[in-house]
Design a protein around this motif. Structure first.
Motif, PDB file in Angstrom:
ATOM      1  N   GLU A 239      10.309   2.342  -2.972  1.00  0.00           N
ATOM      2  CA  GLU A 239       9.561   1.122  -3.133  1.00  0.00           C
ATOM      3  C   GLU A 239       9.891   0.230  -4.165  1.00  0.00           C
ATOM      4  O   GLU A 239      10.813   0.655  -5.100  1.00  0.00           O
ATOM      5  CB  GLU A 239       8.051   1.267  -2.992  1.00  0.00           C
TER       6      GLU A 239
ATOM      7  N   GLU B  71       4.976   9.349  -3.308  1.00  0.00           N
ATOM      8  CA  GLU B  71       4.675   8.177  -2.196  1.00  0.00           C
ATOM      9  C   GLU B  71       5.232   6.965  -2.264  1.00  0.00           C
ATOM     10  O   GLU B  71       5.273   6.035  -1.678  1.00  0.00           O
ATOM     11  CB  GLU B  71       3.057   8.155  -1.733  1.00  0.00           C
ATOM     12  N   TRP B  72       5.771   6.816  -3.747  1.00  0.00           N
ATOM     13  CA  TRP B  72       6.311   5.531  -3.944  1.00  0.00           C
ATOM     14  C   TRP B  72       7.901   5.557  -3.639  1.00  0.00           C
ATOM     15  O   TRP B  72       8.466   4.426  -4.035  1.00  0.00           O
ATOM     16  CB  TRP B  72       6.047   5.241  -5.710  1.00  0.00           C
TER      17      TRP B  72
ATOM     18  N   ASN C 151       3.179  -1.712  -1.721  1.00  0.00           N
ATOM     19  CA  ASN C 151       2.325  -1.092  -0.880  1.00  0.00           C
ATOM     20  C   ASN C 151       1.033  -0.375  -1.539  1.00  0.00           C
ATOM     21  O   ASN C 151       0.035   0.157  -0.754  1.00  0.00           O
ATOM     22  CB  ASN C 151       3.212  -0.067   0.131  1.00  0.00           C
ATOM     23  N   HIS C 152       1.155  -0.176  -2.686  1.00  0.00           N
ATOM     24  CA  HIS C 152       0.195   0.568  -3.717  1.00  0.00           C
ATOM     25  C   HIS C 152      -0.484  -0.149  -4.584  1.00  0.00           C
ATOM     26  O   HIS C 152       0.360  -0.914  -5.351  1.00  0.00           O
ATOM     27  CB  HIS C 152       0.674   2.002  -4.116  1.00  0.00           C
TER      28      HIS C 152
END
Length: 203
Positions: free
Chosen positions: A126, A122-123, A147-148
């Motif tokens: 980024e 999910e990274w 975002n995380h």
């Protein structure tokens, strides 16, 4: 302490990359193919010729390095932070491409290397920040993106009280043409507790 933003010129390279050039506030670095950091375990080989831009690291501070993931596409593309006490006593932590996806990767070395991985698909694409902070005889390594939130990825023995250096590193063991964009390098307040997240410091 107050936060200290490192200028790229303040660091010293161990094992210079193919090139490192400033673009605005960022530093674009191309590592030389075939270089890495690894000691003996499993593979038998020994490498300490990867590129790292280091500065003295006071144990009472945390160090943070941020970089962009967009250029990470092939096996073993990697960048992050190197914690260095000398030959055979170091930790590299960052993102490494393995099995086609970005993985949070930490290699802890004291004569021999060990390796831990945690997939973070999910990274993709980024900006990632790695952070290291010494508490007692250990270093706490965390990572996040814009975002995380912070994830604690490793608590490792790091008992060295003098001679420590830290800063951005990158390696490309198996391919040519990899370039990483580092966006910031800070020394700041160290972690006070393993279970309390440090603040998020924006650019």
């Amino acid at each position: 302490m107050t936060k200290k933003r490192m200028e790229w010129e303040e660091g010293n390279w161990i094992n210079s990359p193919l090139y490192a050039r400033k673009e605005g506030d960022f530093l674009k670095v191309a590592p030389e193919k075939g270089r890495d950091f690894w000691k003996k375990t499993l593979y038998g080989f020994e490498f300490e010729d990867g590129s790292a831009l280091l500065s003295d690291w006071n144990n009472n501070t945390a160090v943070e390095v941020s970089f962009q993931l967009a250029s990470f596409t092939e096996l073993y593309d990697q960048a992050g932070i190197l914690l260095y006490n000398g030959p055979e006593q170091w930790i590299k932590a960052g993102i490494e491409i393995n099995d086609g996806i970005p993985q949070l990767s930490t290699v802890v070395t004291a004569g021999y290397s060990d390796w831990s991985l945690a997939a973070v698909p999910e990274w993709v694409g980024e900006e990632v920040t790695l952070r290291a902070s010494i508490i007692k005889d250990a270093v706490v390594i965390r990572a996040r993106t814009e975002n995380h939130g912070w994830r604690t990825i490793r608590v490792a023995r790091f008992p060295y009280t003098t001679g420590n250096q830290a800063g951005p590193y990158t390696c490309s063991p198996t391919r040519e043409g990899f370039e990483v964009t580092f966006t910031r390098w800070h020394f700041t307040e160290r972690d006070q507790d393993l279970h309390s997240d440090p603040p998020v410091e924006h650019h």
